[in-house]
Write a protein that holds these residues in place. Structure first.
Motif, short mmCIF file in Angstrom:
data_model
loop_
_atom_site.label_atom_id
_atom_site.label_comp_id
_atom_site.label_asym_id
_atom_site.label_seq_id
_atom_site.Cartn_x
_atom_site.Cartn_y
_atom_site.Cartn_z
N ALA A 113 -22.89 -66.87 -76.76
CA ALA A 113 -22.83 -67.70 -77.95
C ALA A 113 -24.24 -68.00 -78.46
CB ALA A 113 -22.11 -69.01 -77.64
N VAL A 114 -24.41 -68.00 -79.78
CA VAL A 114 -25.71 -68.28 -80.39
C VAL A 114 -25.52 -69.32 -81.49
CG1 VAL A 114 -27.69 -67.35 -81.65
CG2 VAL A 114 -26.53 -65.95 -79.94
N ARG A 115 -26.31 -70.40 -81.42
CA ARG A 115 -26.23 -71.44 -82.44
C ARG A 115 -27.28 -71.26 -83.52
NH1 ARG A 115 -26.01 -77.32 -79.93
NH2 ARG A 115 -26.05 -77.75 -82.18
N ALA A 116 -28.46 -70.75 -83.14
CA ALA A 116 -29.53 -70.64 -84.14
C ALA A 116 -30.51 -69.55 -83.74
CB ALA A 116 -30.27 -71.97 -84.29
N VAL A 117 -31.04 -68.86 -84.75
CA VAL A 117 -32.12 -67.89 -84.58
C VAL A 117 -33.25 -68.35 -85.50
CG1 VAL A 117 -32.85 -65.50 -84.83
CG2 VAL A 117 -30.51 -66.01 -84.10
N VAL A 118 -34.40 -68.66 -84.91
CA VAL A 118 -35.52 -69.19 -85.68
C VAL A 118 -36.64 -68.14 -85.73
CG1 VAL A 118 -37.07 -71.14 -85.99
CG2 VAL A 118 -34.91 -71.46 -84.78
N VAL A 119 -37.16 -67.87 -86.90
CA VAL A 119 -38.11 -66.78 -87.10
C VAL A 119 -39.38 -67.28 -87.77
CG1 VAL A 119 -38.43 -64.47 -88.06
CG2 VAL A 119 -36.12 -65.27 -87.46
N SER A 120 -40.51 -66.83 -87.26
CA SER A 120 -41.80 -67.06 -87.92
C SER A 120 -42.45 -65.70 -88.08
CB SER A 120 -42.68 -67.98 -87.05
OG SER A 120 -43.97 -68.10 -87.61
N LEU A 192 -35.89 -69.48 -91.24
CA LEU A 192 -37.23 -68.92 -91.43
C LEU A 192 -38.23 -70.07 -91.47
CD1 LEU A 192 -39.19 -66.60 -92.03
CD2 LEU A 192 -38.66 -66.91 -94.46
N GLN A 193 -39.13 -70.08 -90.53
CA GLN A 193 -40.15 -71.13 -90.45
C GLN A 193 -41.40 -70.71 -91.20
OE1 GLN A 193 -41.17 -73.47 -86.73
NE2 GLN A 193 -42.84 -72.02 -86.77
N SER A 194 -41.90 -71.59 -92.05
CA SER A 194 -43.11 -71.29 -92.79
C SER A 194 -44.33 -71.77 -92.03
CB SER A 194 -43.06 -71.94 -94.19
OG SER A 194 -43.05 -73.35 -94.06
N THR A 202 -63.69 -78.89 -98.93
CA THR A 202 -64.54 -79.61 -97.98
C THR A 202 -64.75 -81.07 -98.37
OG1 THR A 202 -66.52 -78.91 -99.17
CG2 THR A 202 -65.77 -77.53 -97.36
N ALA A 203 -64.37 -81.43 -99.57
CA ALA A 203 -64.60 -82.81 -100.01
C ALA A 203 -63.75 -83.79 -99.24
CB ALA A 203 -64.32 -82.93 -101.51
N ARG A 204 -62.51 -83.42 -98.98
CA ARG A 204 -61.64 -84.29 -98.19
C ARG A 204 -60.55 -83.45 -97.56
NH1 ARG A 204 -60.09 -86.12 -103.56
NH2 ARG A 204 -58.14 -85.13 -104.19
N GLY A 205 -59.97 -83.96 -96.47
CA GLY A 205 -58.93 -83.23 -95.77
C GLY A 205 -57.62 -83.32 -96.52
N SER A 206 -56.72 -82.46 -96.20
CA SER A 206 -55.40 -82.51 -96.79
C SER A 206 -54.37 -82.40 -95.69
CB SER A 206 -55.21 -81.35 -97.79
OG SER A 206 -55.36 -80.11 -97.14
N ALA A 207 -53.27 -83.07 -95.87
CA ALA A 207 -52.22 -83.02 -94.87
C ALA A 207 -51.61 -81.64 -94.84
CB ALA A 207 -51.14 -84.05 -95.20
N THR A 208 -51.27 -81.18 -93.65
CA THR A 208 -50.62 -79.89 -93.53
C THR A 208 -49.15 -80.12 -93.26
OG1 THR A 208 -51.04 -79.77 -91.16
CG2 THR A 208 -52.69 -78.80 -92.63
N ARG A 209 -48.32 -79.21 -93.78
CA ARG A 209 -46.89 -79.35 -93.59
C ARG A 209 -46.31 -78.00 -93.21
NH1 ARG A 209 -44.47 -81.42 -99.03
NH2 ARG A 209 -45.77 -79.72 -99.77
N GLU A 210 -45.22 -78.05 -92.51
CA GLU A 210 -44.47 -76.84 -92.25
C GLU A 210 -43.01 -77.16 -92.44
OE1 GLU A 210 -43.76 -76.00 -87.87
OE2 GLU A 210 -45.70 -76.96 -87.84
N ARG A 211 -42.26 -76.20 -92.81
CA ARG A 211 -40.85 -76.45 -93.03
C ARG A 211 -40.05 -75.23 -92.62
NH1 ARG A 211 -40.87 -77.22 -99.41
NH2 ARG A 211 -42.73 -78.35 -98.80
N GLY A 212 -38.80 -75.45 -92.35
CA GLY A 212 -37.91 -74.34 -92.02
C GLY A 212 -36.87 -74.18 -93.12
N THR A 213 -36.56 -72.96 -93.46
CA THR A 213 -35.58 -72.68 -94.49
C THR A 213 -34.42 -71.93 -93.87
OG1 THR A 213 -37.28 -72.50 -96.18
CG2 THR A 213 -35.14 -71.54 -96.69
#
Length: 215
Positions: A113-120, A192-194, A202-213
């Motif tokens: 049985a398989v519930r999920a397949v996650v890909v990057s 599909l994971q981004s 370089t002036a200021r940092g930015s938040a990083t995000r990742e999401r799964g579709t």
């Protein structure tokens, strides 16, 4: 639950090398690979046998730490491009001595049985490592740093169409492998994971995000 793809999901990026400014073996004994019995660091303690061929599937990989079913399978391999995922008849070729990830998936989940397949996938097709390295160096440079967006942005945009096509083909072969293994569409989640967005200024940092579709 099964994961496929490259180092971003294999777990190689997981922090395990300790929290010490000392670069000596063991990082002041904070390195999880450090063996007090031998007084050396052995990556096998983190990557297991996958360290032998360089796939580097860490024990901190998200498939092993995310909530979900007890049975987990990590088929991802560090450095893999979309070609490493494709089925052999569609151009998939062995990577680091291992066969196509889609073919491995088909063989592994038949009868289970398989519930999920996650890909990057797609980062290595895009040259993500060189992009994020360039941006990180620019971001951290104390003097004379310049934004990386002007130089790296056009390169990424030029490579995106081919990367998208490659990712779609890889996902198609994963779906085919699952169907052959007795898991038709709708019987599991294909995610599909981004990737995170590297800081390009370089002036200021930015938040990083990742999401799964969900595909």
């Amino acid at each position: 639950m099964v994961s496929l793809g490259n180092s971003f999901i294999s777990g190689e990026a997981g922090r395990w090398a300790g929290n010490s400014n000392t670069s000596a073996d063991g990082h002041a004994h904070t390195d999880r690979a450090f063996d007090t019995a031998t007084n050396t660091s052995d990556p096998h303690r983190v990557y297991g046998t996958s360290y032998d061929d360089g796939c580097n599937r860490s024990d901190s990989a998200e498939v092993d730490s995310a909530p979900g079913p007890n049975r987990r399978l990590n088929l991802a391999c560090s450095g893999a491009t979309s070609t490493a995922i494709l089925l052999p008849e569609h151009g998939g070729s062995p990577f680091k001595t291992e066969s196509s990830q889609a073919k491995q998936l088909q063989d592994a989940v038949t009868g289970h049985a398989v519930r999920a397949v996650v890909v990057s996938v797609g980062g290595n097709d895009l040259g993500f490592e060189s992009v994020i390295t360039s941006c990180a160096k620019s971001f951290l440079a104390p003097i004379g740093a310049t934004p990386c967006a002007p130089s790296e942005g056009p390169r990424v945009r030029d490579r995106l169409p081919a990367m998208r096509t490659a990712a779609v083909k890889a996902l198609g072969d994963i779906t085919t492998a699952m169907d052959r293994a007795g898991h038709p569409k709708g019987s599991y989640r294909l995610i599909l994971q981004s990737y995170p967005s590297p800081p390009c200024r370089t002036a200021r940092g930015s938040a990083t995000r990742e999401r799964g579709t969900t595909v």
